[in-house]
Design a protein around this motif. Sequence first.
Motif: not given
Length: 494
Positions: A216-217, A219, A235, A237, A241, A244-245, A248
Amino acid sequence: MTRPPYKASSSASSTKRPAFLHLLCAAAIFSLLVFGIQSSLFTGTRKLGINKEEIRILSDFQSTVQQCVASKGLGLTAHIIDHCKLILKFPEGTNSTWYNEQFKIFEPLEYSYDVCEAILLWEQYRNMTTVLTREYLDARPDGWLEYAAKRIAQLGADKCYNRSLCEEHLSLLLPAKPPFHPRQFERCAVVGNSGDLLKTEFGREIDSHDAVIRDNEAPVNEKYAKYVGLKRDFRLVVRGAARNMVPILNGSAVFWSSAGSPIRHSMIMDDEVLIIKSLTHRTFNAMIKSIPNPVYLFQGIVLRRGAKGTGMKSIELALSMCDIVDIYGFTVDPGYTEWTRYFSTPRKGHNPLQGRAYYQLLECLGVIRIHSPMRAKRKQDWSDVPSRETISRAHAAALRLKRGQNDQAGGLGQFDSCKVWGNPDGSGPISGSPDMSIVRKHSNYSKWEVMPFESLRKEAQDYYKQMQGVTLYKMDGNKLEDLVCVRHSLKSEA
């Protein structure tokens, strides 16, 4: 007066002959019955003899698992019930903090598992593809009409009555065949999001793996580099989410300097592959068209196991393409009271005790290797985890035992679990659509889908040949036999 000697009448004589014949027939039937019983007992003894050997192998394996849990379980103990079943128990006094709202109870302190079923399931994942492909939908009988519709949000129908419309939704992230292969990588790190990561400095160790899978998000930057590393390969996901991709993925990349400190470099992380866990929908499709990253749809299966969440799906993904799977950032140490994330405030999470017990079982089945704060304080020794040879023997014994119970002939060998077969007529198109952005059109996102067979590591090539070019896909549900199998030609392209 002397009586004359008795002389049998003809009627008495005729009555006696049928009685004799009846006795003779009864004796013959009895002999056949005795022979049948003896044959049955002999056959049963032979079968029992075979089962005894399988049971001995599995019982020995259970003992190995029990010793592993005692050594690595940080207080957990394994109690063997029989050759397949065991119970993992937490020590007395363990604080059960997670409350099940549905059943109005706190988490129990012991969990029952069927090791035979578990080893069959997870060894199967080593041989499977976990990315949805066009060849899977083509081979599955209800692939396009019914199954494809389940993977598309906002379709407006429960079935793909208009296949062209469904293909339009899926084409962006639907490769013709699997982009990744079993044993493609030797060592993979699956990095969860637990706040426990801030108690360690696993960063450089995580980055030493051939591939790193994140969720997911989460960092990846210089702020958290020493805790979670900097390497970004895959990743997983969830669709929530999606918003927010882009920030990122388009943020600044960070690398280790020769001195061992993280340094910032502004660029787009176009090599990080996104795997969407559930459904594709308009928000995702709009994002996909604007980024250069490879994006695929996880062919997720809802299995009733002992742990939940994206982290478990990440392990499934890793196991389908890695020999060794190391997990970091999974809350598996005693004393857990709430779900924390290394980059945000605490929030309500999953059932921690059940998850911890199941992850420990998986480590002692050779599926994963656990890295955590308490384990970081001592030398990691994997000698108490069953070897691949031991696991292979136990897997073969569990498989033979299961086939015996189900009265299966086992004539197809390694393909006995194939319920549906497919034979693709060509390689098919790579994922994409005509209205993609210039950035995506000119990116290298398709490199996974056109990877030459010769570029795979030797272990992956050997596996492909051993499987006779057959790709395995999981169908719905818990049944190990429900696989879709697609046979490719053994040529130079994987």
